[in-house]
Design an enzyme around this catalytic site. Structure first.
Site: not given
Length: 402
Positions: A172-174
């Site tokens: 989910p980083d972006f």
């Protein structure tokens, strides 16, 4: 040329890996002066991931270029008091401080919010960590897969009777980085109205959990624990990915109503399915979903994918090709999108990287190639902080600037 909305805003950016650099790249494209504070002694891990030309080096990574555009880089050895003071001088002249280190790292360098608010009372600082700044697990080291798992996402991702799955890539980083932009701009709006800065404590896991409201509300309201259902949906059928003619070709189809199902059957040459009691109505299709999917797959697999996509779209149905990355890049709609930009880099030359996925009618975005480590050290120290050439030379000799 229109004024960019964040011109005059400065970011002291200590972020690394994915989430924070993604956020500050967007801020930079909107006009902010993003100063990346890093060091060659412990460089960002992403600087050494996949050099897109087959050559690995601290300034060559294609992934790093893609998410670190529109910023400057200053190389500081934060283990030294002088480097810490330089960082504080940059922060005195900044609006935002961003970081996503393990809890306690900024305090180790005397750069925690409690330290910074003393020298810049209206500073806005954002810390992004897997599990927030407080609690028994706050000091945990985490990456995307562990964050997904802790957030509950892996439990509802995958196929029935199989094991929990992540959703691929560096999510989910972006998604979290995109949220960071929103939270920072909300804090900036608050500061502009009140004169007060603030500290933003962002838990990546909590943000991921907010992105699965169906599972949360089903449990909170009904006491039911949702399980993984693969590509299926509880209110649409068929809903999934089906084979098309050719080697590893697939089409995604989502049918919401009985009328849409009748149109799908007509397009597939299976009119009898539309009147079959097992499939004619949504509740019946959901009750017989496995047989439904087998029947649909038997008919889609004889059609060329793109021809079938066009045929279904012409009937107003939701359908699309399952693209590989090379296919996506060749798609004429995507390849002509303003999202892809060509940027120049001091070491590797020109690279094509993704920009903001939006077209502004009155804003000219500012895209600049990702910086080499410390590429702008002299520039920042001279122009922003007023250091002389002899002072900079002394700091380099003393390994304050590395």
């Amino acid at each position: 040329m229109a004024t960019r909305p964040l011109e005059g805003i400065r970011v002291a950016d200590f972020g690394w890996i994915y989430a924070v650099p993604h956020a500050t790249a967007w801020l930079g494209a909107l006009g902010a002066d993003v100063i990346r504070i890093e060091t060659s002694g412990a460089p960002d891990l992403v600087r050494f991931l996949t050099g897109t030309d087959g050559s690995i080096g601290a300034n060559r990574s294609g992934i790093f270029h893609a998410i670190n555009s529109s910023r400057r880089s200053i190389a500081l050895n934060l283990a030294t008091p002088e480097a810490q003071e330089i960082a504080r001088e940059i922060i005195r002249r900044s609006d935002f401080v961003t970081e996503n280190f393990t809890v306690g790292n900024m305090a180790k360098y005397n750069l925690a919010y409690d330290d910074l608010v003393k020298i810049k009372p209206d500073i806005i600082m954002l810390s992004g960590t897997p599990l927030g700044q407080d609690g028994p697990l706050a000091g945990s080291v985490g990456f995307g897969p562990t964050t997904q798992a802790f957030a509950g996402l892996c439990h509802i991702t995958g196929y029935p009777d199989s094991f929990p799955c992540g959703i691929g890539g560096t999510w989910p980083d972006f998604a979290v980085g995109t949220g960071m932009v929103f939270f920072l701009l909300a804090a900036l709006h608050y500061r502009d109205r009140t004169g007060e800065g603030q500290y933003l404590d962002l838990s990546m896991a909590e943000m991921v959990t907010t992105m699965m409201p169906e599972a949360m509300m089903d449990f909170l309201m009904n006491g039911r624990d949702q399980a993984a259902i693969g590509n299926r949906d509880e209110s649409m059928a068929p809903h999934g990915v089906f084979p098309a003619a050719g080697d590893d070709k697939w089409i995604a189809i989502a049918i919401a109503t009985d009328d849409e199902f009748a149109k799908l059957c007509e397009a597939l040459g299976a009119l009898s399915m539309a009147s079959d009691p097992k499939f004619a109505r949504l509740f019946a299709r959901l009750a017989n979903v496995e047989e439904l999917e087998r029947e649909i797959a038997a008919r889609t697999r004889v059609h060329p994918r793109d021809e079938l996509v066009a045929k279904l779209r012409a009937r107003g149905l939701a359908a699309g090709p399952v693209y590989s990355t090379p296919e996506l890049m060749k798609d004429p709609v995507f390849s002509r999108s303003s999202m892809l930009v060509k940027l120049k880099h001091s070491e590797v030359g020109e690279r094509v990287v993704p920009g903001l996925p939006v077209g502004f009618g009155a804003i000219d975005l500012e895209y600049r190639g990702a910086p080499m480590i410390g590429e702008h050290t002299d520039e920042v120290l001279t122009e922003l902080l007023g250091y002389s050439a002899s002072e900079i030379a002394r700091l380099k000799e003393a390994k304050v600037l590395i």
